[in-house]
Design an enzyme around this catalytic site. Structure first.
Site, PDB file in Angstrom:
ATOM      1  N   GLU A   1      53.591  68.966  32.583  1.00 62.27           N
ATOM      2  CA  GLU A   1      52.650  68.164  33.393  1.00 62.27           C
ATOM      3  C   GLU A   1      52.747  68.036  34.375  1.00 62.27           C
ATOM      4  OE1 GLU A   1      52.367  63.234  31.164  1.00 62.27           O
ATOM      5  OE2 GLU A   1      53.354  63.776  32.956  1.00 62.27           O
ATOM      6  N   TYR A  11      43.748  63.939  35.249  1.00 64.85           N
ATOM      7  CA  TYR A  11      45.881  64.422  34.093  1.00 64.85           C
ATOM      8  C   TYR A  11      45.585  65.725  33.502  1.00 64.85           C
ATOM      9  CZ  TYR A  11      49.150  64.425  30.455  1.00 64.85           C
ATOM     10  OH  TYR A  11      50.399  64.167  29.942  1.00 64.85           O
TER      11      TYR A  11
END
Ligand code: GDP
Ligand code: MN
Length: 375
Positions: free
Chosen positions: A187, A99
């Site tokens: 993101e 992530y």
């Protein structure tokens, strides 16, 4: 403003971030004509997250399989959003998911990088259950996010060698994108390790609405309903709700209290439109046009307290575009007598008291509902 994954990936590609080859389609039959290497992944393009869990992300081994799955996904409703388009991309053989994101950390007053070796799952869940697995680094407003900082983050995720250098390129490019495009969030979840290289399998980009004027090339927002978009173009503040009384007022405070008044009398607003201070006859006309288009509107409540806004202007707007559904009008304040006279001459009734106006609006909507049932 939230962007779709495919739009975010267009930004990613422009900033040199590695993404899969893919095409956006709106009909399952289009799969047949795509020159893609199989297996492919078919992904619902909706603005809500968690598509994977909802069945909106599926792998397909053959064109036939892909067409079938695209048909299913295109018929889906994910968290209230209908799927109108899917992204079909060459599937990645994922070894591990990470992530990486840049966010505006308001408390710190900084842009922060958040990274984790536990990708593919909701980062909020990681923050709750294993906060030690999150790596956080703040970008300096003057230095940005230099390579040495990205390298520290990458090492903490366990990267080394050429993958670490690739991570550094990705993190610094993502920061550059975030900063240059005035994003609120950029993101990658998951950032995937595929054949010893890193790939942005998902992309999420939220642009700062207040900076959109600096980015004429940004795609139009798809978050708004058609009516909300029309209101925005006309410079009017419009919000959709789910009752049956359309509300027009001037000033946010007055509009809020108007919603409360309707609720007090047992009614529910279908929407509300704030024509703002100093509203012209034209703004009023446009406002009436917009609020009544919402399906299910049975009555309209116009609640105007003239200050800078003049009642005669408002009245002229109403007369130019008279309500098509039963209307309750409360009009008071600056040039009240002239405004009331203009409405009277046009055969339109208006009062002075907001409570009475709200009560009447609720009554009109109720009668509309009863008339419909009787039919
Ligand atoms: P989200 O659920 O809306 O965040 O959608 P994602 O794009 O993140 O997809 C959800 C999950 O599907 C990912 O975490 C992956 O595990 C899986 N996935 C997505 N694309 C691929 C792909 O190309 N190959 C494989 N093997 N899995 C994928
Ligand atoms: Mn994701």
């Amino acid at each position: 403003m939230k962007l779709h994954e495919y739009q975010a990936k267009e930004y990613f590609a422009r900033y040199g971030l590695p993404v899969q080859t893919g095409v956006v389609i709106d009909r399952a039959e289009q799969i047949a004509g795509l020159a893609l290497r199989y297996p492919v992944v078919i992904k619902a393009q909706v603005l809500v997250g968690g598509r994977g869990k909802a069945g909106g992300v599926q792998l397909a081994a053959t064109p036939e399989d892909a067409q079938e799955r695209a048909r299913v996904i295109l018929g889906m409703d994910i968290k209230g959003e209908r799927v109108a388009r899917v992204l079909v991309a060459e599937a990645a053989d994922i070894e591990r998911e990470y992530y990486l994101a840049f966010v505006t950390d308001r408390a710190a007053g900084r842009v922060a990088a958040i990274a984790s070796g536990e990708g593919g799952v909701e980062i909020e869940a990681v923050a709750r259950t294993a906060p030690d697995k999150l790596v956080r680094a703040e970008a300096d407003p003057f230095l940005g996010f230099p390579a040495y900082q990205a390298r520290v983050v990458g090492r903490r995720l366990g990267f080394a060698g050429s993958v670490l250098e690739e991570f550094v390129r990705i993190a610094t490019a993502l920061y550059r994108l975030y900063w240059t495009e005035d994003a609120d969030l950029a993101e990658i979840n998951p950032l995937a390790l595929v054949g010893g290289r890193l790939l942005c399998v998902d992309a999420k980009l939220v642009l700062d609405d207040n900076a959109l004027y600096r980015h004429a090339e940004a795609p139009p927002s798809e978050e708004l309903t058609q009516l909300e978009a029309a209101a925005r173009r006309a410079g009017l503040a419009y919000v959709e709700l789910d009752g049956d009384i359309a509300v027009i007022g001037n000033g946010a405070g007055l509009v809020m209290s108007t919603l409360d008044l309707l609720a007090h009398f047992g009614g529910r607003a279908a929407n509300f439109l704030d024509v703002g201070g100093g509203a012209s006859a034209e703004a009023m006309q446009t406002a009436l046009g917009i609020v009544q288009q919402k399906p299910g509107v049975r009555a309209v409540f116009i609640n105007i307290f003239g200050g800078i806004t003049r009642c005669d202007d408002v009245a002229r707007g109403i007369v130019e575009n008279p309500p098509k559904v039963p209307a309750s009008i409360r009009l008071t304040g600056t040039n009240e007598a002239q405004g009331q006279q203009i409405l009277k001459d046009a055969g339109i009734a208006a009062g002075l008291d907001p409570d009475e106006g709200a009560r009447v609006a609720v009554e009109l909507a109720r009668r509309g509902a009863q008339a419909r049932e009787a039919r």
